[in-house]
Design a protein around this motif. Structure first.
Motif, PDB file in Angstrom:
ATOM      1  N   ARG A   1       0.833  -1.203   0.000  1.00  0.00           N
ATOM      2  CA  ARG A   1       0.000   0.000   0.000  1.00  0.00           C
ATOM      3  C   ARG A   1       0.868   1.253   0.000  1.00  0.00           C
ATOM      4  NH1 ARG A   1      -4.208  -1.402   4.724  1.00  0.00           N
ATOM      5  NH2 ARG A   1      -5.185  -3.200   3.736  1.00  0.00           N
ATOM      6  N   GLN A   2       1.909   1.255   0.811  1.00  0.00           N
ATOM      7  CA  GLN A   2       2.783   2.419   0.864  1.00  0.00           C
ATOM      8  C   GLN A   2       3.458   2.657  -0.482  1.00  0.00           C
ATOM      9  OE1 GLN A   2       5.423   1.597   4.108  1.00  0.00           O
ATOM     10  NE2 GLN A   2       3.996   2.358   5.665  1.00  0.00           N
ATOM     11  N   GLU A   3       3.832   1.588  -1.163  1.00  0.00           N
ATOM     12  CA  GLU A   3       4.457   1.718  -2.480  1.00  0.00           C
ATOM     13  C   GLU A   3       3.464   2.289  -3.490  1.00  0.00           C
ATOM     14  OE1 GLU A   3       6.169  -1.271  -5.838  1.00  0.00           O
ATOM     15  OE2 GLU A   3       6.761  -1.688  -3.772  1.00  0.00           O
ATOM     16  N   GLU A   4       2.220   1.841  -3.448  1.00  0.00           N
ATOM     17  CA  GLU A   4       1.197   2.370  -4.353  1.00  0.00           C
ATOM     18  C   GLU A   4       0.952   3.849  -4.076  1.00  0.00           C
ATOM     19  OE1 GLU A   4      -2.322   0.045  -3.946  1.00  0.00           O
ATOM     20  OE2 GLU A   4      -1.520  -1.650  -5.057  1.00  0.00           O
ATOM     21  N   GLU A   5       0.925   4.221  -2.801  1.00  0.00           N
ATOM     22  CA  GLU A   5       0.702   5.621  -2.452  1.00  0.00           C
ATOM     23  C   GLU A   5       1.853   6.489  -2.949  1.00  0.00           C
ATOM     24  OE1 GLU A   5      -0.027   5.872   1.724  1.00  0.00           O
ATOM     25  OE2 GLU A   5      -1.883   4.715   1.589  1.00  0.00           O
ATOM     26  N   ARG A   6       3.070   5.996  -2.882  1.00  0.00           N
ATOM     27  CA  ARG A   6       4.215   6.753  -3.401  1.00  0.00           C
ATOM     28  C   ARG A   6       4.080   6.953  -4.906  1.00  0.00           C
ATOM     29  NH1 ARG A   6       8.594   3.219  -0.644  1.00  0.00           N
ATOM     30  NH2 ARG A   6       8.172   3.741   1.510  1.00  0.00           N
ATOM     31  N   ASN A   7       3.678   5.886  -5.613  1.00  0.00           N
ATOM     32  CA  ASN A   7       3.521   5.995  -7.069  1.00  0.00           C
ATOM     33  C   ASN A   7       2.418   6.998  -7.413  1.00  0.00           C
ATOM     34  OD1 ASN A   7       5.553   4.155  -7.518  1.00  0.00           O
ATOM     35  ND2 ASN A   7       4.167   2.416  -7.739  1.00  0.00           N
ATOM     36  N   LYS A   8       1.314   6.964  -6.674  1.00  0.00           N
ATOM     37  CA  LYS A   8       0.222   7.906  -6.917  1.00  0.00           C
ATOM     38  C   LYS A   8       0.678   9.324  -6.604  1.00  0.00           C
ATOM     39  CE  LYS A   8      -3.562   4.703  -6.044  1.00  0.00           C
ATOM     40  NZ  LYS A   8      -4.681   4.359  -5.159  1.00  0.00           N
ATOM     41  N   SER A   9       1.465   9.465  -5.556  1.00  0.00           N
ATOM     42  CA  SER A   9       1.955  10.782  -5.165  1.00  0.00           C
ATOM     43  C   SER A   9       2.866  11.357  -6.251  1.00  0.00           C
ATOM     44  CB  SER A   9       2.706  10.687  -3.841  1.00  0.00           C
ATOM     45  OG  SER A   9       3.237  11.930  -3.481  1.00  0.00           O
TER      46      SER A   9
END
Length: 84
Positions: free
Chosen positions: A21-29
């Motif tokens: 989830r944290q990796e996905e949030e970084r990509n979205k950011s």
């Protein structure tokens, strides 16, 4: 399987989900920042173009007006002469 191994397996699955989830949030950011910067550049360019168009005189419009006035005067003068 023992209870300890099941708990260990569940905790590792939860940890993996959390990391994912944290990796996905970084990509979205990152994508959000890229879109925001691109949007800001486009907005500044549009404003600059609008200001340029507002302050630049339209020489073609003046030329067309002068041409139409001369053409209309000559046309009506010829008609008046032929009627007399």
């Amino acid at each position: 399987m023992s209870r300890e191994k099941i708990d260990e397996l569940l905790s590792s699955v939860k940890l993996n989900e959390l990391l994912h989830r944290q990796e996905e949030e970084r990509n979205k950011s990152k994508l959000l920042w890229i879109c925001a910067i691109a949007g800001a550049v486009v907005a500044v360019a549009a404003i600059a173009y609008g200001i340029y168009r507002f302050f630049t005189p339209d020489y073609l419009e003046d030329f067309e007006d002068d041409f139409e006035e001369d053409f209309e005067d000559d046309f009506f003068d010829d008609e008046d002469e032929s009627e007399e």
